[in-house]
Each structure stands twice: as structure tokens, then as C-alpha cells.
Enzyme design. Structure first.
Site, PDB file in Angstrom:
ATOM      1  N   GLU A  13     -43.411 -26.456  22.386  1.00  0.00           N
ATOM      2  CA  GLU A  13     -43.694 -27.869  22.667  1.00  0.00           C
ATOM      3  C   GLU A  13     -45.173 -28.166  22.414  1.00  0.00           C
ATOM      4  OE1 GLU A  13     -40.572 -28.742  26.369  1.00  0.00           O
ATOM      5  OE2 GLU A  13     -42.508 -27.843  26.792  1.00  0.00           O
ATOM      6  N   MET A 174     -37.889 -30.323  33.738  1.00  0.00           N
ATOM      7  CA  MET A 174     -37.987 -29.208  34.674  1.00  0.00           C
ATOM      8  C   MET A 174     -39.389 -28.978  35.265  1.00  0.00           C
ATOM      9  SD  MET A 174     -35.412 -26.604  32.630  1.00  0.00           S
ATOM     10  CE  MET A 174     -35.371 -25.363  33.904  1.00  0.00           C
ATOM     11  N   GLU A 175     -40.306 -29.922  35.098  1.00  0.00           N
ATOM     12  CA  GLU A 175     -41.663 -29.696  35.608  1.00  0.00           C
ATOM     13  C   GLU A 175     -42.309 -30.895  36.299  1.00  0.00           C
ATOM     14  OE1 GLU A 175     -41.072 -28.790  32.208  1.00  0.00           O
ATOM     15  OE2 GLU A 175     -40.820 -26.660  32.639  1.00  0.00           O
ATOM     16  N   ASP A 198     -32.062 -33.770  23.963  1.00  0.00           N
ATOM     17  CA  ASP A 198     -30.606 -33.694  24.173  1.00  0.00           C
ATOM     18  C   ASP A 198     -30.099 -34.854  25.000  1.00  0.00           C
ATOM     19  OD1 ASP A 198     -30.560 -32.518  27.209  1.00  0.00           O
ATOM     20  OD2 ASP A 198     -32.201 -31.648  26.054  1.00  0.00           O
TER      21      ASP A 198
HETATM   22  N1  ADE Z   1     -35.617 -30.123  28.740  1.00  0.00           N
HETATM   23  C1  ADE Z   1     -35.036 -30.582  27.625  1.00  0.00           C
HETATM   24  N2  ADE Z   1     -33.785 -31.019  27.871  1.00  0.00           N
HETATM   25  C2  ADE Z   1     -33.575 -30.839  29.195  1.00  0.00           C
HETATM   26  C3  ADE Z   1     -32.485 -31.082  30.073  1.00  0.00           C
HETATM   27  N3  ADE Z   1     -31.347 -31.616  29.642  1.00  0.00           N
HETATM   28  N4  ADE Z   1     -32.626 -30.757  31.375  1.00  0.00           N
HETATM   29  C4  ADE Z   1     -33.768 -30.218  31.828  1.00  0.00           C
HETATM   30  N5  ADE Z   1     -34.820 -29.958  31.061  1.00  0.00           N
HETATM   31  C5  ADE Z   1     -34.728 -30.272  29.745  1.00  0.00           C
END
Ligand code: ADE
Length: 241
Positions: A13, A174-175, A198
Site C-alpha cells: 500500500e 483494519m486500522e 473489494d
Molecule cells: N482491507 C481491504 N479490504 C478490506 C475488507 N473488506 N475488510 C477489512 N480490511 C480490508
């Protein structure tokens, strides 16, 4: 502002923005996995701090623990005016997200996997740390705005879905909430910039979409992050809303 700290989880990233900034590696903290880089952007010092590799598992240290610690270390070392938690994220088709979209955090950062059904602790689990007002920035740079919601899982289970619907989260990663938790403690404003890899409500597995789109989304992130830094550098934090 004098200094902006950008906290990032994954080396892939971070790679495009480090190149575009012409950032140089600088010494980090002994024993810690974090990797620090420095650049100057129109007189504003930009510190990029990447979580680094987990020693035991040999993968990038994604997730909230490394994010909180990295944020604390970089904030204490460089005393930034603004912390940007930058990276990739999931979005939802039913909320209008498309792969490659870049979102700026709006209103608050929340958790969606800390379920504690005890009075008082329920709200503590969700968190709700403030996001720096940035609607002016979002409008000027043509970025989407949304509440960022954090967990330590890539997928989404039924409990996650229920809590995300309740909080109004539109970007899942996630952060950010961990970064914002530390930012609030140290009285440093926090903004998230997240590129969508996604679509969580797409039939293709999230991990497959993530792997297919990571490179492209990281490039989109770098393009927008550079614009965000250039927008912020000559302004004060109060002028981003
Ligand atoms: N980072 C990228 N896509 C994610 C997702 N669907 N959930 C958590 N972190 C992500």
C-alpha cells in the site's frame, strides 16, 4: 501545517506514495517493526510510518495492535499536526462503492467487532472516535466521504453486518479506529484516506478481490494522498472542513 504523519499497514500500500513523495528512509525505533520515511512537501514535513513485518509470521503487521503502537511512536517522535491513516478498504455495492474509489473519513471512527453487552462497555467497544472535519477537502478533491469502521477480520460475519448497519459504516478496514483512539488521546486530529479493493456484498470472495485489486487501489491511493497532502500542507487543520 508543519508536519503530517501518514500511518500505513502494508508495504504494498505504501510503495507508490513513497515513490511519488521521493521519501527517504529514516531511523526508526530499535526492536519495533515500524519503518519511517520522510519527505518535504512545500515546507511541510511528511513522515510516512509503515507497520512493517511481523517477526514471527513474516507478513505485514496489519490490524489494530500494530496500528495503535505505530501511531503512538510516530506521534511522540514527530508531534504531527495531523495524522492520516491511509490504506485499502472494503466497501459495499449497496452503498454505492466501486473498486478504486477513494474515501475520506467522515464524522467518527468505529469498531464493529468489539461486542460487549454490558452497560457502558457496549459503547466503549464501538469507540466512536472523532474524525477531523474534512468535507471541504473531500469536495475540492472529488473524494467520497464516509464513516470508517474497523475490525481485525477481512471478512464480514452476521454480527459485523448488524453492527455496521447500526453505525452507518461505509468503509471497512483494519486500522483506522485504533489510530483514531491514539490520536484522540494525544489530542492530534486524525483523517482516514482509504482506497476500495473489494466490495463486501459482491459474490466474489473478499480475499480474491483484495489480491486482484491491491496494486491498482494502492496507486489510486497514492494519487489522492498526494493531493490530500498538498491540500493540507498550506492550511491549518481547522480549514479542512
Ligand atoms: N482491507 C481491504 N479490504 C478490506 C475488507 N473488506 N475488510 C477489512 N480490511 C480490508
Amino acid at each position: 501545517m508543519k508536519c503530517i504523519a501518514v500511518v500505513m499497514a502494508m508495504a504494498s500500500e505504501a510503495s507508490p506514495i513513497l515513490t511519488q513523495l521521493g521519501a527517504q528512509a529514516i531511523p526508526a525505533i530499535p526492536l519495533m517493526p515500524f519503518k519511517f520515511f520522510e519527505a518535504d512537501r512545500n515546507g511541510c514535513r511528511v513522515i510516512v510510518s509503515v507497520n512493517g513485518r511481523d517477526k514471527r509470521h513474516g507478513v505485514d503487521s496489519i490490524g489494530t495492535e500494530a496500528a495503535a503502537l505505530n501511531t503512538y511512536v510516530v506521534a511522540r517522535q514527530y508531534n504531527p499536526d495531523l495524522i492520516i491513516t491511509a490504506g485499502t478498504a472494503g466497501g459495499w455495492m449497496h452503498r454505492g462503492a466501486e473498486i478504486g474509489d477513494v474515501y475520506v473519513s467522515d464524522q467518527k471512527f468505529v469498531h464493529h467487532d468489539r461486542r460487549i453487552a454490558i452497560p457502558g462497555f457496549e459503547e466503549y467497544g464501538i469507540g466512536s472516535y472523532p474524525a477531523v472535519p474534512a468535507s471541504g477537502l473531500a469536495q475540492a478533491l472529488n473524494l467520497k466521504l464516509g464513516t470508517v469502521t474497523t475490525s481485525n477480520s477481512l471478512d464480514e460475519n452476521d454480527d459485523d453486518r448488524r453492527l455496521i448497519a447500526k453505525s452507518g459504516g461505509v468503509v471497512k478496514e483494519m486500522e483506522a479506529a485504533a489510530v483514531a483512539y491514539v490520536g484522540e488521546m494525544l489530542a492530534i486530529p486524525v483523517m482516514a484516506l482509504k482506497a476500495i479493493t473489494d466490495l463486501v456484498d459482491h459474490h466474489t470472495a473478499t480475499a480474491d478481490q483484495f489480491n486482484a485489486n491491491l496494486l491498482m487501489a494502492s496507486q489510486r491511493l497514492a494519487e489522492k494522498l498526494l493531493q490530500v497532502i498538498d491540500f493540507c500542507a498550506p492550511r491549518s487543520v481547522a480549514d479542512l472542513g
